[in-house]
Design an enzyme around this catalytic site. Structure first.
Site, PDB file in Angstrom:
ATOM      1  N   ASN A 291      -2.658  -1.198  21.303  1.00 43.99           N
ATOM      2  CA  ASN A 291      -1.859  -1.320  20.077  1.00 43.99           C
ATOM      3  C   ASN A 291      -1.211  -2.688  20.000  1.00 43.99           C
ATOM      4  O   ASN A 291      -0.812  -3.261  21.011  1.00 43.99           O
ATOM      5  CB  ASN A 291      -0.771  -0.233  20.048  1.00 43.99           C
ATOM      6  CG  ASN A 291      -0.219  -0.031  18.652  1.00 43.99           C
ATOM      7  OD1 ASN A 291      -0.974   0.234  17.720  1.00 43.99           O
ATOM      8  ND2 ASN A 291       1.080  -0.175  18.489  1.00 43.99           N
TER       9      ASN A 291
ATOM     10  N   GLY B 297      -5.134   1.731  18.223  1.00 48.14           N
ATOM     11  CA  GLY B 297      -4.070   2.042  17.270  1.00 48.14           C
ATOM     12  C   GLY B 297      -3.201   3.183  17.745  1.00 48.14           C
ATOM     13  O   GLY B 297      -3.701   4.226  18.173  1.00 48.14           O
ATOM     14  N   ALA B 298      -1.873   2.956  17.690  1.00 45.75           N
ATOM     15  CA  ALA B 298      -0.920   3.999  18.108  1.00 45.75           C
ATOM     16  C   ALA B 298      -0.159   4.533  16.907  1.00 45.75           C
ATOM     17  O   ALA B 298       1.055   4.728  16.941  1.00 45.75           O
ATOM     18  CB  ALA B 298       0.034   3.440  19.171  1.00 45.75           C
TER      19      ALA B 298
ATOM     20  N   GLU C 203       8.377   7.434  -3.663  1.00 45.63           N
ATOM     21  CA  GLU C 203       9.356   7.730  -2.603  1.00 45.63           C
ATOM     22  C   GLU C 203      10.308   6.539  -2.412  1.00 45.63           C
ATOM     23  O   GLU C 203      11.490   6.719  -2.158  1.00 45.63           O
ATOM     24  CB  GLU C 203       8.629   8.100  -1.307  1.00 45.63           C
ATOM     25  CG  GLU C 203       7.886   9.435  -1.439  1.00 45.63           C
ATOM     26  CD  GLU C 203       7.517  10.074  -0.109  1.00 45.63           C
ATOM     27  OE1 GLU C 203       7.112   9.346   0.809  1.00 45.63           O
ATOM     28  OE2 GLU C 203       7.656  11.312  -0.001  1.00 45.63           O
TER      29      GLU C 203
HETATM   30  P1  NAD Z   1      -1.864   5.209  -3.687  1.00 47.66           P
HETATM   31  O1  NAD Z   1      -3.265   4.741  -3.747  1.00 47.66           O
HETATM   32  O2  NAD Z   1      -1.588   6.643  -3.480  1.00 47.66           O
HETATM   33  O3  NAD Z   1      -1.100   4.788  -5.045  1.00 47.66           O
HETATM   34  C1  NAD Z   1      -1.237   3.518  -5.623  1.00 47.66           C
HETATM   35  C2  NAD Z   1      -0.976   3.597  -7.123  1.00 47.66           C
HETATM   36  O4  NAD Z   1      -1.058   2.280  -7.664  1.00 47.66           O
HETATM   37  C3  NAD Z   1      -1.997   4.451  -7.873  1.00 47.66           C
HETATM   38  O5  NAD Z   1      -1.315   5.354  -8.706  1.00 47.66           O
HETATM   39  C4  NAD Z   1      -2.808   3.442  -8.662  1.00 47.66           C
HETATM   40  O6  NAD Z   1      -3.265   3.937  -9.897  1.00 47.66           O
HETATM   41  C5  NAD Z   1      -1.807   2.311  -8.869  1.00 47.66           C
HETATM   42  N1  NAD Z   1      -2.443   1.007  -9.072  1.00 47.66           N
HETATM   43  C6  NAD Z   1      -3.474   0.471  -8.377  1.00 47.66           C
HETATM   44  N2  NAD Z   1      -3.811  -0.733  -8.900  1.00 47.66           N
HETATM   45  C7  NAD Z   1      -2.957  -0.972  -9.932  1.00 47.66           C
HETATM   46  C8  NAD Z   1      -2.777  -2.032 -10.844  1.00 47.66           C
HETATM   47  N3  NAD Z   1      -3.545  -3.134 -10.824  1.00 47.66           N
HETATM   48  N4  NAD Z   1      -1.812  -1.939 -11.753  1.00 47.66           N
HETATM   49  C9  NAD Z   1      -1.004  -0.862 -11.804  1.00 47.66           C
HETATM   50  N5  NAD Z   1      -1.126   0.177 -10.965  1.00 47.66           N
HETATM   51  C10 NAD Z   1      -2.080   0.132 -10.029  1.00 47.66           C
HETATM   52  O7  NAD Z   1      -1.181   4.300  -2.561  1.00 47.66           O
HETATM   53  P2  NAD Z   1       0.177   4.486  -1.734  1.00 47.66           P
HETATM   54  O8  NAD Z   1       1.244   5.076  -2.571  1.00 47.66           O
HETATM   55  O9  NAD Z   1       0.417   3.176  -1.096  1.00 47.66           O
HETATM   56  O10 NAD Z   1      -0.207   5.517  -0.626  1.00 47.66           O
HETATM   57  C11 NAD Z   1      -1.222   5.194   0.320  1.00 47.66           C
HETATM   58  C12 NAD Z   1      -1.724   6.484   0.972  1.00 47.66           C
HETATM   59  O11 NAD Z   1      -0.694   7.077   1.748  1.00 47.66           O
HETATM   60  C13 NAD Z   1      -2.182   7.493  -0.062  1.00 47.66           C
HETATM   61  O12 NAD Z   1      -3.313   8.150   0.414  1.00 47.66           O
HETATM   62  C14 NAD Z   1      -1.013   8.437  -0.134  1.00 47.66           C
HETATM   63  O13 NAD Z   1      -1.418   9.735  -0.481  1.00 47.66           O
HETATM   64  C15 NAD Z   1      -0.437   8.373   1.275  1.00 47.66           C
HETATM   65  N6  NAD Z   1       1.007   8.636   1.266  1.00 47.66           N
HETATM   66  C16 NAD Z   1       1.393   9.945   1.248  1.00 47.66           C
HETATM   67  C17 NAD Z   1       2.745  10.252   1.209  1.00 47.66           C
HETATM   68  C18 NAD Z   1       3.165  11.710   1.172  1.00 47.66           C
HETATM   69  O14 NAD Z   1       2.320  12.587   1.374  1.00 47.66           O
HETATM   70  N7  NAD Z   1       4.433  12.005   0.895  1.00 47.66           N
HETATM   71  C19 NAD Z   1       3.698   9.220   1.183  1.00 47.66           C
HETATM   72  C20 NAD Z   1       3.266   7.889   1.201  1.00 47.66           C
HETATM   73  C21 NAD Z   1       1.902   7.608   1.230  1.00 47.66           C
END
Ligand code: NAD
Length: 393
Positions: A33, A8-9, A166
């Protein structure tokens, strides 16, 4: 000479290679990758919303690593790790044997088995899916002019995690421009965000989270909390007996690790493997798992660390240092993480941030865009550094 194979890259894999080279690891390093490029996973939501081009967040791996005798790049898809035979199986090429393995295969979309989610939701997990989501959004909005179907102007974003929030920030920023370009009425656009838990952005202090939610609401986003999604239909998201109609459904309810983990018989949950405190796995001292395929317990509270780019990079630093120590016949060290804080952008000109550097800082508004830009630029610089470093070696 020992052979270290890095799978993985992404942030974790690239960083391990960089640190191994920088630390003059006495080993042959093979980076495998699927694609010939690295992509900035933290900016995929911008590509999906059309506020950034894919070319802005991708970098060819080979030129970055070219000219270094002990580093080889293999572009192929990993299908399985044969842990007993210490071999990595590939879709096209011959298996690659290893003395040490760094598994950093990253994440995939999680559907939790919800009916219709895979077929009808657009995930944002890599360049291809982000571009596909963007094309679908643009085609659907553009079509309204002739279809007059109200659902063509409705977007449902599933989940209100970081990716969703975001993405929503970018979407509301671009929507007025698309309305002008594609000739649809902005006041008929409806954007719903459906979240299972009762709180949005719980990782931030309540006043910051509220500010972020109100900001997006002021731009037209309707949040529905405590609303678990139970089914996704081709033109609607369902929560028990309530339907949210839309012809664009963005699926961002969370991620799991690469399916290669389950396919390789690791002891896993959602394709993540709990690692020891030095990031190796029990029974396989030749393997490090880092990034989104690893589940790393936080010793201060016993809970797992979240899967973020920041953690992936920190894990890579420890894994590389431990590999270098092992190559020299030394001991490994424990992973120690000092979080620097969290930044959540709300489009290109706003965001919220909780920073832990030289004190604790709570930021909101346009200042956050500057912080986010520094974070992103730093990551680009880090990659560029690999080339500079290799040239000078
Ligand atoms: P996440 O797990 O952080 O968020 C998913 C959301 O969907 C949660 O709030 C959850 O309660 C909701 N959810 C799950 N199942 C559901 C359902 N059946 N119905 C309704 N809501 C439901 O996932 P993500 O946003 O894809 O992020 C993935 C990872 O990447 C996380 O660890 C996140 O912290 C990280 N990330 C960080 C940043 C940042 O630091 N700025 C940006 C993007 C992603």
């Amino acid at each position: 000479m020992k052979k270290i194979v890095v799978l993985g890259a992404g942030y974790a894999g690239m960083r391990v290679v960089k640190k191994l080279v920088q630390g003059h690891a006495d080993a042959q390093i093979v980076l495998v990758n699927k694609n010939p490029y690295h992509y900035e996973a933290t900016q995929l939501h911008q590509v999906a919303a059309g506020t950034k081009e894919a070319a802005d967040i991708t970098f060819d791996i080979r030129p970055l690593l070219a000219g270094r005798k002990n580093v080889e790049v293999v572009i192929d898809e990993v299908t399985r790790v044969d842990q007993d035979a210490k071999k990595v199986e590939l879709k096209n090429g011959e298996p690659i044997s290893y003395d040490y393995l760094v598994n950093a295969l990253g994440f995939e979309s999680e559907t939790f088995g919800i009916k219709g989610a895979e077929e009808n939701g657009w995930p944002l997990v890599d360049i291809d899916t982000a571009l596909a989501a963007r094309k679908h959004l643009e085609d659907t909005l553009r079509r309204y002019k002739t279809s007059q179907d109200p659902n063509d102007l409705r977007v449902v974003v599933c989940g209100a995690g970081f990716t969703s929030i975001e993405y929503l920030g970018e979407l509301v920023y671009r929507m007025p421009k698309m309305a002008k370009e594609y000739g649809f009425p902005l006041d008929k656009v409806k954007i719903d965000c459906i979240e299972a838990s009762p709180k949005i952005l719980p990782m931030f202090e309540p006043n910051l989270a509220d500010w972020g939610v109100k900001y997006l609401e002021s731009k037209g986003v309707n949040f529905h909390v405590a609303t678990p999604i139970t089914e996704v239909k081709p033109n609607a998201v369902v929560s028990n007996d309530v339907e949210f109609p839309a012809n664009t459904i963005i699926w961002t309810t969370g991620v799991r690790g690469s399916h290669v983990i389950a396919d390789s018989d690791y002891d896993q949950k959602r394709n993540r493997v709990v690692v020891e405190d030095d990031l190796r796995i029990t029974g396989h001292p030749d393997q490090f798992l880092i990034g989104d395929v690893s589940a790393v317990p936080n010793p201060s509270n016993g809970r797992l660390y979240p899967t973020t780019a920041q953690i992936s990079i920190a894990l890579a630093d420890t894994a590389a240092a431990n590999l270098i120590a092992l190559l020299k016949g030394g001991q490994t060290s424990k992973f120690v993480f000092k979080p620097m804080g969290t930044v959540c952008s709300l489009g290109p000109h706003a965001g919220i941030a909780s920073i832990d550097m030289m004190g604790h800082w709570k930021l909101k508004g346009s200042k956050v865009s500057i912080v986010k830009k520094i974070v992103n630029d730093r990551s680009v610089l880090e990659l560029a550094n690999i080339r500079t470093m290799l040239e000078s070696n």
